[in-house]
Design a protein around this motif. Structure first.
Motif, PDB file in Angstrom:
ATOM      1  N   LEU A  17       0.845  -1.191   0.000  1.00  0.00           N
ATOM      2  CA  LEU A  17       0.000   0.000   0.000  1.00  0.00           C
ATOM      3  C   LEU A  17       0.885   1.246   0.000  1.00  0.00           C
ATOM      4  CD1 LEU A  17      -2.659  -1.095   2.671  1.00  0.00           C
ATOM      5  CD2 LEU A  17      -2.483  -1.759   0.276  1.00  0.00           C
ATOM      6  N   ARG A  18       0.955   1.871  -1.160  1.00  0.00           N
ATOM      7  CA  ARG A  18       1.896   2.974  -1.350  1.00  0.00           C
ATOM      8  C   ARG A  18       1.730   4.085  -0.310  1.00  0.00           C
ATOM      9  NH1 ARG A  18       4.536   5.096  -6.100  1.00  0.00           N
ATOM     10  NH2 ARG A  18       5.296   7.161  -5.594  1.00  0.00           N
ATOM     11  N   HIS A  19       0.498   4.525  -0.103  1.00  0.00           N
ATOM     12  CA  HIS A  19       0.330   5.655   0.811  1.00  0.00           C
ATOM     13  C   HIS A  19       0.759   5.294   2.236  1.00  0.00           C
ATOM     14  CE1 HIS A  19      -1.050   9.553   2.119  1.00  0.00           C
ATOM     15  NE2 HIS A  19      -1.750   8.992   3.086  1.00  0.00           N
ATOM     16  N   CYS A  20       0.549   4.048   2.623  1.00  0.00           N
ATOM     17  CA  CYS A  20       0.970   3.606   3.961  1.00  0.00           C
ATOM     18  C   CYS A  20       2.494   3.615   4.066  1.00  0.00           C
ATOM     19  CB  CYS A  20       0.413   2.226   4.266  1.00  0.00           C
ATOM     20  SG  CYS A  20      -1.381   2.215   4.329  1.00  0.00           S
ATOM     21  N   VAL A  22       4.333   5.787   2.399  1.00  0.00           N
ATOM     22  CA  VAL A  22       4.646   7.223   2.512  1.00  0.00           C
ATOM     23  C   VAL A  22       4.538   7.658   3.978  1.00  0.00           C
ATOM     24  CG1 VAL A  22       3.848   9.548   1.876  1.00  0.00           C
ATOM     25  CG2 VAL A  22       3.969   7.758   0.137  1.00  0.00           C
ATOM     26  N   LEU A  23       3.532   7.097   4.682  1.00  0.00           N
ATOM     27  CA  LEU A  23       3.345   7.439   6.099  1.00  0.00           C
ATOM     28  C   LEU A  23       4.263   6.614   7.017  1.00  0.00           C
ATOM     29  CD1 LEU A  23      -0.553   7.817   6.492  1.00  0.00           C
ATOM     30  CD2 LEU A  23       1.121   9.518   5.807  1.00  0.00           C
ATOM     31  N   THR A  61      -6.452   7.347   8.049  1.00  0.00           N
ATOM     32  CA  THR A  61      -5.735   6.403   7.184  1.00  0.00           C
ATOM     33  C   THR A  61      -5.204   5.233   8.010  1.00  0.00           C
ATOM     34  OG1 THR A  61      -5.123   8.149   5.644  1.00  0.00           O
ATOM     35  CG2 THR A  61      -3.812   6.140   5.573  1.00  0.00           C
TER      36      THR A  61
ATOM     37  N   GLN B  51       0.541   9.251  -7.216  1.00  0.00           N
ATOM     38  CA  GLN B  51       0.954   7.873  -6.903  1.00  0.00           C
ATOM     39  C   GLN B  51       1.060   7.666  -5.401  1.00  0.00           C
ATOM     40  OE1 GLN B  51       1.680   5.172  -8.692  1.00  0.00           O
ATOM     41  NE2 GLN B  51       1.509   5.942 -10.785  1.00  0.00           N
ATOM     42  N   ASP B  52       1.516   8.710  -4.716  1.00  0.00           N
ATOM     43  CA  ASP B  52       1.753   8.589  -3.280  1.00  0.00           C
ATOM     44  C   ASP B  52       0.469   8.414  -2.479  1.00  0.00           C
ATOM     45  OD1 ASP B  52       4.450   8.611  -3.384  1.00  0.00           O
ATOM     46  OD2 ASP B  52       4.700  10.715  -2.829  1.00  0.00           O
ATOM     47  N   ASN B  53      -0.690   8.680  -3.099  1.00  0.00           N
ATOM     48  CA  ASN B  53      -1.962   8.563  -2.374  1.00  0.00           C
ATOM     49  C   ASN B  53      -2.653   7.224  -2.619  1.00  0.00           C
ATOM     50  OD1 ASN B  53      -1.669  11.056  -1.218  1.00  0.00           O
ATOM     51  ND2 ASN B  53      -2.913  12.127  -2.743  1.00  0.00           N
ATOM     52  N   ILE B  54      -2.009   6.349  -3.376  1.00  0.00           N
ATOM     53  CA  ILE B  54      -2.649   5.079  -3.716  1.00  0.00           C
ATOM     54  C   ILE B  54      -2.627   4.109  -2.532  1.00  0.00           C
ATOM     55  CG2 ILE B  54      -2.300   2.975  -5.118  1.00  0.00           C
ATOM     56  CD1 ILE B  54      -1.901   4.840  -7.491  1.00  0.00           C
ATOM     57  N   GLY B  55      -3.771   3.445  -2.330  1.00  0.00           N
ATOM     58  CA  GLY B  55      -3.867   2.503  -1.225  1.00  0.00           C
ATOM     59  C   GLY B  55      -4.265   1.119  -1.689  1.00  0.00           C
ATOM     60  N   PRO B  57      -3.417  -1.346  -4.674  1.00  0.00           N
ATOM     61  CA  PRO B  57      -2.549  -1.514  -5.841  1.00  0.00           C
ATOM     62  C   PRO B  57      -3.234  -2.282  -6.972  1.00  0.00           C
ATOM     63  CG  PRO B  57      -1.905  -3.039  -4.103  1.00  0.00           C
ATOM     64  CD  PRO B  57      -3.041  -2.209  -3.550  1.00  0.00           C
ATOM     65  N   HIS B  63      -6.156   5.532  -1.541  1.00  0.00           N
ATOM     66  CA  HIS B  63      -6.405   4.991  -0.196  1.00  0.00           C
ATOM     67  C   HIS B  63      -7.651   5.645   0.394  1.00  0.00           C
ATOM     68  CE1 HIS B  63      -5.922   3.666   3.880  1.00  0.00           C
ATOM     69  NE2 HIS B  63      -4.807   3.024   3.592  1.00  0.00           N
ATOM     70  N   GLY B  65      -8.366   6.165   3.342  1.00  0.00           N
ATOM     71  CA  GLY B  65      -7.973   7.101   4.392  1.00  0.00           C
ATOM     72  C   GLY B  65      -7.588   8.457   3.831  1.00  0.00           C
ATOM     73  N   VAL B  66      -6.997   8.459   2.636  1.00  0.00           N
ATOM     74  CA  VAL B  66      -6.630   9.734   1.995  1.00  0.00           C
ATOM     75  C   VAL B  66      -7.890  10.469   1.553  1.00  0.00           C
ATOM     76  CG1 VAL B  66      -5.423  10.815   0.067  1.00  0.00           C
ATOM     77  CG2 VAL B  66      -4.392   8.861   1.227  1.00  0.00           C
TER      78      VAL B  66
END
Lengths: 158, 153
Positions: A17-20, A22-23, A61, B51-55, B57, B63, B65-66
């Motif tokens: 999970l990309r955003h996870c 990032v966090l 999130t 891309q950085d907001n993808i949850g 894949p 995501h 949450g975003v």
């Protein structure tokens, strides 16, 4: 030897999970009773510049991910489970500089829907910064891409 | 408390329709990349595809949450600009219904202030991608605000 434990599966799931990423979220603990993830404190997720408190969005999130991943704890095989709804009650603001833990478990698993609840906390799970309930839809195993992803989680995919 | 000069900045931002300086104050706004523009008397919030907001894949999808964070932040900014609260609005609770997958594309949000009491406000937020009539999520939030003790001049 591929580690098929719940903890290892959870780690592989989270790393996809990309955003996870990032966090910088990590799996703290996973067992049949529930899922615990960590959201490390970082200045990039601050929502209130006056206090340095983490924005609710980052906590949402964390908790959406934790509740969603809690389904891994109860399902015999991986299923794609998108969030139907999520409700967060904020008990008090997160303290600046401290990591946030998210813990969630499933309290009802039906044929189509999984009900989860959880808390976000910093020092003491009994003094949560947020309480959460989330409902997730079971799409089953046959969903597009789901089987590949399930294999990847088991460690047998590419 | 929000200092009077910040209130002045808020009003100026709204008058000019330039919310960049306001967004720059909030690190989380920069992380997800939220943008804000004026539409008549209303505000339109945009979350450009990133891309950085993808949850998810698989689809890929943003995501959840975003999407929630984007909507919560939209509501808070909306209140900051329209409610003239003496303090930064504090989130009490937030509830979101996901109606469709948020695909890897630009997402928009608009807010509606249903009730502004002296201490608590109720805001509804709708998020969509292609068609405003086919929202990807609806949410509502309560915020604690602080009534101005003396009217602003």
């Amino acid at each position: 030897m591929i580690d098929t434990s719940l903890q290892a599966m959870a780690q592989r799931f989270l790393s996809a999970l990309r955003h996870c990423q990032v966090l910088q979220m990590r799996v703290h603990h996973a067992d049949a009773q529930g899922m615990t993830l960590i959201l490390p404190y970082s200045t990039q997720i601050v929502g209130n510049p006056q206090t340095g408190a983490v924005h609710g969005g980052a906590i949402t999130t964390l908790m959406d991910t934790t509740c969603g991943m809690a389904t891994l704890c109860v399902l015999p095989e991986f299923e794609v489970c998108p969030t139907l709804d999520l409700r967060i009650d904020y008990m008090h603001p997160a303290e600046a500089g401290k990591d946030i833990f998210g813990h969630a478990y499933c309290y009802r698993v039906s044929r189509d829907v999984i009900f989860t609840r959880g808390v976000a906390y910093q020092d003491d799970p009994e003094q949560p910064i947020a309480q959460v309930v989330g409902t997730f839809m079971r799409l089953g195993k046959g969903i597009k891409g789901g089987l590949n992803f399930a294999n990847t989680l088991k460690g047998s995919g590419q | 408390m929000i200092p009077p000069e910040v209130h002045q900045q808020l009003r100026q931002a709204h008058a000019e329709g330039n919310y960049e300086p306001l967004l720059r104050l909030i690190p989380y706004a920069g992380l997800i990349g939220i943008q804000c523009s004026r539409q008549g008397d209303d505000l339109l919030f945009c979350l450009p595809a990133s891309q950085d907001n993808i949850g998810n894949p698989l689809l890929p999808a943003i995501h959840g949450g975003v999407i929630a964070g984007f909507m919560e932040l939209s509501a808070a900014l909306y209140l900051l600009i329209f409610s003239e609260s003496a303090a930064i609005p504090k989130i009490i609770d937030f509830s979101i219904d996901y109606l469709r997958a948020g695909h890897y594309r630009d997402t928009y949000a608009q807010c509606q202030l249903w009730r502004q009491g002296r201490r608590v406000t109720n805001v509804a937020i709708t998020a969509w991608q292609g068609d405003p009539d086919e929202p990807i999520a609806t949410a509502r939030a309560h915020f604690k605000i602080e009534e101005m003790t003396s009217p602003l001049k």
